[in-house]
Scaffold this active site. Structure first.
Site, PDB file in Angstrom:
ATOM      1  CG  ASP A  30     -65.043  65.677  20.169  1.00 33.58           C
ATOM      2  OD1 ASP A  30     -64.822  66.386  21.167  1.00 33.58           O
ATOM      3  OD2 ASP A  30     -64.932  64.288  19.867  1.00 33.58           O
ATOM      4  CG  ASN A  78     -66.786  66.925  28.864  1.00 31.87           C
ATOM      5  OD1 ASN A  78     -67.732  67.270  28.128  1.00 31.87           O
ATOM      6  ND2 ASN A  78     -65.942  65.880  28.373  1.00 31.87           N
TER       7      ASN A  78
HETATM    8  C1  IPE Z   1     -68.219  64.441  23.921  1.00 34.43           C
HETATM    9  O1  IPE Z   1     -67.120  64.820  23.615  1.00 34.43           O
HETATM   10  C2  IPE Z   1     -68.744  65.478  25.042  1.00 34.43           C
HETATM   11  C3  IPE Z   1     -68.960  66.838  24.282  1.00 34.43           C
HETATM   12  C4  IPE Z   1     -68.718  67.285  23.056  1.00 34.43           C
HETATM   13  C5  IPE Z   1     -69.511  67.717  25.339  1.00 34.43           C
HETATM   14  P1  IPE Z   1     -65.622  64.093  24.426  1.00 34.43           P
HETATM   15  O2  IPE Z   1     -64.417  64.534  23.855  1.00 34.43           O
HETATM   16  O3  IPE Z   1     -65.822  64.410  26.007  1.00 34.43           O
HETATM   17  O4  IPE Z   1     -65.850  62.515  24.159  1.00 34.43           O
HETATM   18  P2  IPE Z   1     -64.949  61.521  24.218  1.00 34.43           P
HETATM   19  O5  IPE Z   1     -64.025  61.476  25.448  1.00 34.43           O
HETATM   20  O6  IPE Z   1     -63.939  61.435  23.042  1.00 34.43           O
HETATM   21  O7  IPE Z   1     -65.623  60.181  24.342  1.00 34.43           O
HETATM   22  C1  IPE Z   2     -65.175  69.179  22.653  1.00 33.34           C
HETATM   23  O1  IPE Z   2     -64.143  69.336  22.422  1.00 33.34           O
HETATM   24  C2  IPE Z   2     -65.701  70.134  23.803  1.00 33.34           C
HETATM   25  C3  IPE Z   2     -65.979  69.519  25.216  1.00 33.34           C
HETATM   26  C4  IPE Z   2     -65.915  68.225  25.408  1.00 33.34           C
HETATM   27  C5  IPE Z   2     -66.212  70.427  26.225  1.00 33.34           C
HETATM   28  P1  IPE Z   2     -62.853  68.614  23.111  1.00 33.34           P
HETATM   29  O2  IPE Z   2     -62.290  69.563  24.247  1.00 33.34           O
HETATM   30  O3  IPE Z   2     -63.217  67.187  23.663  1.00 33.34           O
HETATM   31  O4  IPE Z   2     -61.895  68.593  22.184  1.00 33.34           O
HETATM   32  P2  IPE Z   2     -60.743  67.040  21.620  1.00 33.34           P
HETATM   33  O5  IPE Z   2     -61.781  66.217  21.541  1.00 33.34           O
HETATM   34  O6  IPE Z   2     -60.025  66.876  22.818  1.00 33.34           O
HETATM   35  O7  IPE Z   2     -60.079  67.683  20.403  1.00 33.34           O
HETATM   36 MG    MG Z   3     -63.341  65.316  22.435  1.00 31.26          MG
END
Ligand code: IPE
Ligand code: IPE
Ligand code: MG
Length: 251
Positions: A30, A78
């Site tokens: 993340d 996602n």
């Molecule tokens: C969790 O991260 C999912 C992955 C890293 C694949 P998200 O960015 O989707 O989670 P939330 O929305 O902050 O809970």
């Molecule tokens: C995690 O990084 C990757 C996926 C969930 C696919 P994010 O895209 O959630 O990055 P932030 O949390 O918005 O910074």
């Molecule tokens: Mg995220």
């Protein structure tokens, strides 16, 4: 015995004992979007760098002899993201799988995929199948990649499969135990994670491995995934090694 030391910002040195590694580390990848935003770049740029970080950390985990690494790459939630962001993630996944097909035999790294893979496009499904076939021949470190994964969806899927077996007569509802239920999960046969790492500063599970993390040790850090390093992994492992895992008992 190999030890790695580093200087913590405030004082005492920490250390990793490579003879007492966790068997299984799970990581929520993340912080890619924020990493990009801070640099004035599109979120997709963060995913590209995040994919590189994944390669580096996965290779390092293999080098230190970790048995199981599980990464959360794309959740069932996602899909709500902008179309171009989802497309970029799928293209990065395709690139990674093509590369893995060329290298996993040489590196002796097994890949396994967890999640509802039926939602992937045909090309990705075929690449996943090819990776699975190669993995069947290998014995090394296992990297589990969670794609279109949701902990709740996994539990519902397991309950459905169990109910189907009940209807077919191969098992009775009253026979269900935790051990039998685990065989219906995507993670069947894989030991539960010992250490769960969440970079990116959020303090939640976000639907990751709800069953399997019942007794995982958590390591949460503000470091964003693209900035995650071997040193940060060492910190997480050292933190894990300093914990007292009681599993509800008294020590
Ligand atoms: C969790 O991260 C999912 C992955 C890293 C694949 P998200 O960015 O989707 O989670 P939330 O929305 O902050 O809970
Ligand atoms: C995690 O990084 C990757 C996926 C969930 C696919 P994010 O895209 O959630 O990055 P932030 O949390 O918005 O910074
Ligand atoms: Mg995220």
């Amino acid at each position: 015995m190999k030890l790695v030391f580093w200087k913590k910002s405030g004082g005492a040195a920490g250390q990793v004992d490579f003879n007492r590694l966790p068997r299984h580390i799970a990581i929520i990848l993340d912080g890619n979007g924020r990493w990009a935003k801070r640099r004035g770049l599109p979120r997709t740029a963060g995913h590209k760098v995040g994919a590189e970080t994944f390669r580096t950390i996965a290779t390092y985990c293999r080098d230190i002899g970790l048995e199981y690494l599980t990464v959360y790459a794309f959740s069932t939630e996602n899909w709500k993201r902008p179309k171009d962001e989802v497309e970029t993630i799928m293209v990065l996944l395709k690139r990674y799988l093509l590369e893995a097909i060329e290298t996993m035999e040489r590196d002796n790294v097994r890949l396994r995929f967890m999640g509802d893979l039926l939602a992937l496009n045909d090309e990705l499904k075929a690449l996943v199948a090819e990776c699975n076939a190669i993995s069947d021949r290998l014995t090394g470190c296992q990297c589990n990649i969670c794609i279109n994964y949701g902990g709740r969806a996994e539990l519902v899927h397991a309950a459905q499969s169990f109910a189907e077996d009940c209807i077919a007569g191969s098992v009775k509802p009253g026979d269900l135990t935790e051990d039998i239920f685990e065989k219906y999960l995507y993670s069947a046969g894989i030991p539960s994670p010992d250490l769960l790492i969440r970079p990116g500063g959020e303090l939640r599970l976000s639907n990751f491995l709800l069953w399997q993390c019942a007794y995982a040790e958590f390591y949460l850090t503000d470091v964003l995934w693209p900035d995650f390093s071997k040193e940060e992994l060492h910190k997480a492992i050292a933190a894990y090694q300093s914990r007292n895992r009681r599993y509800g008992a008294v020590t």
